[in-house]
Design a protein around this motif. Structure first.
Motif, PDB file in Angstrom:
ATOM      1  N   ARG A 120      41.183 -45.732 -37.946  1.00 10.44           N
ATOM      2  CA  ARG A 120      41.303 -45.065 -39.253  1.00 10.44           C
ATOM      3  C   ARG A 120      42.722 -44.530 -39.460  1.00 10.44           C
ATOM      4  O   ARG A 120      43.289 -44.628 -40.552  1.00 10.44           O
ATOM      5  CB  ARG A 120      40.292 -43.917 -39.348  1.00 10.44           C
ATOM      6  N   ASN A 160      35.004 -53.757 -43.110  1.00 12.23           N
ATOM      7  CA  ASN A 160      35.140 -52.513 -42.337  1.00 12.23           C
ATOM      8  C   ASN A 160      35.672 -51.337 -43.154  1.00 12.23           C
ATOM      9  O   ASN A 160      35.806 -50.234 -42.618  1.00 12.23           O
ATOM     10  CB  ASN A 160      36.056 -52.750 -41.131  1.00 12.23           C
ATOM     11  N   ALA A 161      35.958 -51.556 -44.421  1.00  8.75           N
ATOM     12  CA  ALA A 161      36.488 -50.470 -45.256  1.00  8.75           C
ATOM     13  C   ALA A 161      35.516 -49.293 -45.335  1.00  8.75           C
ATOM     14  O   ALA A 161      35.933 -48.133 -45.444  1.00  8.75           O
ATOM     15  CB  ALA A 161      36.799 -50.997 -46.658  1.00  8.75           C
ATOM     16  N   LYS A 162      34.233 -49.584 -45.249  1.00 12.92           N
ATOM     17  CA  LYS A 162      33.210 -48.530 -45.353  1.00 12.92           C
ATOM     18  C   LYS A 162      33.268 -47.531 -44.202  1.00 12.92           C
ATOM     19  O   LYS A 162      32.664 -46.449 -44.270  1.00 12.92           O
ATOM     20  CB  LYS A 162      31.820 -49.160 -45.410  1.00 12.92           C
ATOM     21  N   LYS A 171      37.094 -42.559 -43.807  1.00 11.75           N
ATOM     22  CA  LYS A 171      36.688 -41.231 -44.266  1.00 11.75           C
ATOM     23  C   LYS A 171      37.876 -40.537 -44.911  1.00 11.75           C
ATOM     24  O   LYS A 171      39.033 -40.793 -44.565  1.00 11.75           O
ATOM     25  CB  LYS A 171      36.188 -40.390 -43.094  1.00 11.75           C
ATOM     26  N   LEU A 173      37.937 -47.229 -52.654  1.00  8.95           N
ATOM     27  CA  LEU A 173      37.114 -48.035 -51.761  1.00  8.95           C
ATOM     28  C   LEU A 173      36.503 -49.182 -52.558  1.00  8.95           C
ATOM     29  O   LEU A 173      35.847 -48.975 -53.578  1.00  8.95           O
ATOM     30  CB  LEU A 173      36.012 -47.175 -51.142  1.00  8.95           C
ATOM     31  N   ALA A 220      34.213 -52.344 -53.825  1.00  9.02           N
ATOM     32  CA  ALA A 220      32.772 -52.589 -53.900  1.00  9.02           C
ATOM     33  C   ALA A 220      32.449 -53.948 -53.293  1.00  9.02           C
ATOM     34  O   ALA A 220      33.293 -54.846 -53.262  1.00  9.02           O
ATOM     35  CB  ALA A 220      32.316 -52.544 -55.354  1.00  9.02           C
ATOM     36  N   ASN A 221      31.208 -54.098 -52.832  1.00 14.09           N
ATOM     37  CA  ASN A 221      30.787 -55.376 -52.260  1.00 14.09           C
ATOM     38  C   ASN A 221      30.878 -56.515 -53.268  1.00 14.09           C
ATOM     39  O   ASN A 221      31.024 -57.678 -52.894  1.00 14.09           O
ATOM     40  CB  ASN A 221      29.347 -55.267 -51.740  1.00 14.09           C
TER      41      ASN A 221
END
Length: 240
Positions: A165, A190-192, A195, A203, A205-206
């Motif tokens: 991160r 892996n962006a999810k 934090k 961020l 979206a899928n």
């Protein structure tokens, strides 16, 4: 005027995601180091049997020009450059770098940098509606290692989430300053894991890759800012 129905193929090192104008939730086809262009075509045609579409958008993990790959992908098998895609699918095809396709799907305006943290590291820049694919992944970053060595899946596994991160935020800051961007779109599988992102980092979206593939045949995000994929004229970087 009726819009064409589009089949979108997002080629990744772990999975190939396939969706369409009518089927917006993508199906996944396992890929990996043994996946060839011929096998991809056969698998996609089998998985989408009965689907209705007029044309195809393909997001490819490497440099692209004139709707064709310039180099073999790093995380898949060889045989992608000279494969007859148009003949195999029997439909009009538009190729775009996979990171550029995700960037296009999440673009809201201005000057935006996209970084895709998946199996490898994808990157693209959109400047006032013009999509500029980048090949940052294999440039040197630290200690003789590349950006992808730090931010890709192997880097995450090797260094752990906390250090990974920190590296993601460091690279975002470095590249945003270098490219004078208004915002950064962080995507990829892996962006999810990130934090406490800064306010200028969005961020992804899928659905971004699928939305980008649809936009390739729709003329852009809106009439005031048409999407224009930039042509690749420089020597290609080493593919992901």
């Amino acid at each position: 005027m009726q819009l064409m129905k589009v089949l979108v193929i997002d080629i990744g090192g772990t999975n190939i995601k396939v969706a369409s104008t009518d089927m917006r939730v993508p199906i996944k086809i396992p890929s990996g180091v043994a996946m060839t262009a011929e096998q991809m075509t056969q698998d996609v045609l089998a998985a989408t049997e009965g689907w209705i579409y007029d044309c195809i958008s393909i997001g490819y993990p490497g440099p692209v020009t004139h709707d064709h790959p310039l180099a073999e992908p790093h995380n898949l098998a060889a045989g992608w450059i000279d494969f007859p895609y148009q003949k195999a699918f029997g439909k009009p095809i538009r190729f775009i770098n996979d990171a550029a396709m995700q960037a296009l799907g999440g673009y809201k305006g201005g000057r935006m940098l996209f970084l895709g943290t998946g199996t490898g590291l994808g990157s693209a820049l959109i400047f006032d509606g013009t999509v500029i694919p980048l090949e940052i992944a294999h440039l040197p970053y630290k200690k003789g290692l590349t950006y992808e060595d730090y931010l890709g899946a192997a880097g995450l596994e090797r260094r752990g989430k906390k250090r990974w991160r920190k590296s993601v935020l460091d690279v975002i800051s470095l590249l945003q300053s270098a490219m004078v961007c208004d915002s950064v779109l962080l995507g990829g599988g892996n962006a999810k894991l990130m934090k406490d992102l800064p306010s200028h980092v969005i961020l992804g979206a899928n659905s971004n890759a699928i939305d980008g593939g649809l936009k390739l045949w729709q003329g852009g995000a809106d009439p005031a800012a048409p999407i224009r994929p930039a042509k690749v004229t420089a020597q290609p970087a080493r593919p992901r």
